[in-house]
Design an enzyme around this catalytic site. Structure first.
Site, short mmCIF file in Angstrom:
data_model
loop_
_atom_site.label_atom_id
_atom_site.label_comp_id
_atom_site.label_asym_id
_atom_site.label_seq_id
_atom_site.Cartn_x
_atom_site.Cartn_y
_atom_site.Cartn_z
N ASN A 8 -3.46 -8.59 -8.90
CA ASN A 8 -2.48 -9.33 -9.46
C ASN A 8 -2.56 -10.08 -10.99
O ASN A 8 -4.01 -9.90 -11.52
CB ASN A 8 -2.35 -10.82 -8.48
CG ASN A 8 -3.75 -11.57 -8.51
OD1 ASN A 8 -4.96 -10.89 -8.56
ND2 ASN A 8 -3.78 -12.85 -8.45
N GLU A 40 -1.25 -12.63 -13.64
CA GLU A 40 -0.84 -14.00 -13.78
C GLU A 40 -0.32 -14.24 -15.28
O GLU A 40 -0.79 -13.76 -16.28
CB GLU A 40 -1.65 -15.35 -13.22
CG GLU A 40 -1.99 -14.99 -11.66
CD GLU A 40 -2.71 -16.02 -11.28
OE1 GLU A 40 -3.14 -17.19 -11.80
OE2 GLU A 40 -2.76 -16.30 -9.95
N CYS A 98 2.06 -9.73 -8.31
CA CYS A 98 1.13 -9.54 -7.32
C CYS A 98 0.61 -8.14 -7.26
O CYS A 98 1.27 -7.39 -7.87
CB CYS A 98 1.93 -9.79 -5.93
SG CYS A 98 2.48 -11.14 -5.20
N GLU A 110 0.30 -5.98 -4.99
CA GLU A 110 0.72 -4.96 -4.25
C GLU A 110 1.95 -4.37 -5.24
O GLU A 110 1.90 -3.13 -5.20
CB GLU A 110 1.14 -5.52 -3.05
CG GLU A 110 0.20 -5.95 -1.94
CD GLU A 110 0.24 -7.70 -1.96
OE1 GLU A 110 -0.11 -8.09 -3.24
OE2 GLU A 110 0.14 -8.11 -1.30
N CYS A 115 2.84 -11.08 0.44
CA CYS A 115 4.20 -11.98 0.30
C CYS A 115 5.53 -11.45 0.52
O CYS A 115 5.57 -10.13 0.82
CB CYS A 115 4.19 -12.66 -1.09
SG CYS A 115 4.87 -11.62 -2.30
N CYS A 172 6.53 -8.62 -1.85
CA CYS A 172 6.01 -7.38 -1.71
C CYS A 172 6.18 -6.47 -0.61
O CYS A 172 6.33 -5.33 -0.53
CB CYS A 172 4.42 -7.56 -1.65
SG CYS A 172 3.91 -8.24 -3.34
N1 THU Z 1 -0.61 -12.69 -4.89
C1 THU Z 1 -0.74 -11.34 -4.51
O1 THU Z 1 -1.10 -10.58 -5.37
N2 THU Z 1 -0.35 -10.82 -3.50
C2 THU Z 1 0.29 -11.50 -2.48
O2 THU Z 1 0.72 -10.72 -1.67
C3 THU Z 1 0.16 -13.06 -2.51
C4 THU Z 1 -0.18 -13.56 -3.56
C5 THU Z 1 -1.47 -13.36 -6.08
C6 THU Z 1 0.00 -13.93 -6.84
C7 THU Z 1 -1.10 -14.93 -7.59
O3 THU Z 1 -1.57 -14.38 -8.51
C8 THU Z 1 -1.90 -15.35 -6.60
O4 THU Z 1 -1.95 -14.29 -5.41
C9 THU Z 1 -1.84 -16.73 -5.71
O5 THU Z 1 -0.57 -16.66 -5.25
#
Ligand code: THU
Length: 157
Positions: free
Chosen positions: A62, A64, A73, A75, A112, A115
């Site tokens: 991930n 940010e 994310c 995925e 999520c 994804c």
């Molecule tokens: N995140 C993912 O990388 N994958 C997911 O399926 C859910 C959330 C990340 C996004 C963000 O950087 C952190 O987790 C908190 O939500």
């Protein structure tokens, strides 16, 4: 009027050691990719690994951003990288793991909705089931196809 029910089937393993060798390798890659997360806001590090139909593994973590919706994310980072790298190959499987400051969650981290939708599209593109492996410390879940985590997939256009 009739009430209908949708059921989900998945396999629970006690650990990644119980997975078949291919899935175990993919799970290790996902755990490894957690180390490449850039998560200065949530501190939740997620790693994902995609297996392509040519057996190649592509990792993602991930990313940010201060403008929150601009981040991505793990995925989708992995799937988009994989599909860009091997546009003529199919995504066969994806594994993911996550946790605060890189400590893997006890129960498996689950993808999520956005994804899941992207997984669904690559599954539709390939015409074959795309399996999803979610890794936790106390157990590992394997779903054989995206339909099992995203019923009533939108693919109408
Ligand atoms: N995140 C993912 O990388 N994958 C997911 O399926 C859910 C959330 C990340 C996004 C963000 O950087 C952190 O987790 C908190 O939500």
């Amino acid at each position: 009027m009739e009430i209908k029910e949708i059921k989900t089937v998945f396999t629970e393993y006690r650990s990644v050691d119980e997975l078949n060798p291919e899935d175990r390798e993919l799970a290790s890659s996902a755990i490894h990719a957690m180390g490449r997360a850039y998560a200065p806001y949530s501190h939740f590090h997620v790693g994902a690994a995609v297996r392509m139909s040519n057996s190649q593994i592509v990792e993602g973590a991930n990313q940010e951003n201060a403008a929150f919706p601009s981040g991505l994310c793990a995925e989708r980072t992995a799937m988009f990288a994989a599909s860009s790298r091997y546009p003529d190959k199919d995504i066969v499987s994806i594994a993911l793991a996550g946790g605060v400051y890189g400590r893997i969650t006890d129960m498996p981290a689950t993808p999520c909705g956005a994804c899941r939708q992207v997984m669904a599209q690559y599954q539709t593109k390939s015409g074959k089931p795309l399996s999803v492996i979610m890794i936790g410390k106390s157990c590992v879940w394997k779903f054989d196809k995206v339909d099992d985590i995203l019923p009533l997939i939108f693919d109408s256009i």
